[in-house]
Design an enzyme around this catalytic site. Structure first.
Site, short mmCIF file in Angstrom:
data_model
loop_
_atom_site.label_atom_id
_atom_site.label_comp_id
_atom_site.label_asym_id
_atom_site.label_seq_id
_atom_site.Cartn_x
_atom_site.Cartn_y
_atom_site.Cartn_z
N GLU A 79 21.18 82.17 -23.04
CA GLU A 79 22.37 81.37 -23.28
C GLU A 79 23.48 82.14 -23.99
O GLU A 79 24.58 81.61 -24.19
CB GLU A 79 22.00 80.11 -24.06
CG GLU A 79 21.14 79.16 -23.24
CD GLU A 79 20.89 77.83 -23.91
OE1 GLU A 79 20.94 76.81 -23.19
OE2 GLU A 79 20.63 77.80 -25.13
N TYR A 125 37.85 63.08 -39.93
CA TYR A 125 37.15 64.36 -39.88
C TYR A 125 36.88 64.81 -38.45
O TYR A 125 36.79 66.01 -38.18
CB TYR A 125 35.86 64.27 -40.70
CG TYR A 125 36.14 63.70 -42.06
CD1 TYR A 125 36.82 64.45 -43.02
CD2 TYR A 125 35.82 62.38 -42.36
CE1 TYR A 125 37.13 63.91 -44.26
CE2 TYR A 125 36.13 61.83 -43.60
CZ TYR A 125 36.79 62.60 -44.55
OH TYR A 125 37.11 62.05 -45.76
#
Length: 212
Positions: A79, A125
């Protein structure tokens, strides 16, 4: 030890510490997930294939060239290709965290998600740390199309959800990427806690103010 070697050793220790923290707090299990960061010389430091984030050896971390060549350390995860795609296409990206954390992965398995942004902002956030969180279609882990899709999305985003797989988050440092990952995970958890209850989403004006 040269100044560069001291910096690299410090970054190796930081990666080991942050990875262990993820594992100890349940964000990672078994050998799932991988982390990487850019070294000052342009090479990549990454967690090795099949490694447990809770038991990393700083000296055995994988070192990979910008073109994907394995330079030293243990063999890198397959990956790492999509990590490289993010670095190549977003100059602000200096570190990448990919986990199979429970709540974000659960969110990635839901049908009917908005592929342009899976999380409609309901806390400040989300906007400040992540911005939009696009969805990458499901591909078998390691498929080159994950890297190709992330490359197309990288310039305008720093957090992503791989469908039926898990989250990927960038940062200007490994600590920032880790903080952003935790914010994404906690936001996904809130989505499931809130369930079908009416949510007070942020208005367009409130979002614009946070982005200004």
């Amino acid at each position: 030890m040269s100044d560069f070697a001291k910096v690299e050793q410090s970054l190796r220790e930081e990666m080991t510490r942050i990875a262990s923290s993820f594992f100890q707090r349940g964000y990672a299990t078994g050998s799932a997930g991988n982390l990487s960061l850019l070294l000052p010389d342009g090479n990549l430091l990454a967690t090795p294939t099949g490694s447990c984030l809770g038991n990393l050896d700083p000296q055995r971390l994988s070192k990979v060239a910008a073109d994907g060549e394995w330079l030293s350390g243990d063999k890198p995860s397959k990956e790492v290709l999509f990590h490289l795609a993010l670095y190549r296409n977003n100059p602000r990206c200096k570190a990448v965290v990919h986990l199979h954390s429970t709540w974000s992965t659960a969110l990635s398995c839901l049908q009917g998600l908005d592929s342009s942004n899976v999380i409609r902002p309901f806390t400040p956030y989300v906007v400040m740390r992540m911005g939009n969180v696009p969805l990458v279609p499901y591909y078998r882990p390691g498929d080159k199309r994950i890297a190709q899709d992330l490359a197309e999305l990288a310039a305008d985003n720093q957090a992503f959800l791989l469908a039926n797989h898990g989250p990927v988050v960038c940062g200007e440092s490994l600590q920032e990427a880790a903080n952003n990952m935790e914010e994404l995970e906690e936001t996904a958890k809130l989505i499931f806690i809130l369930g079908d209850r009416p949510i007070r989403y942020l208005t367009a004006g409130e979002i614009a103010e946070l982005r200004s």
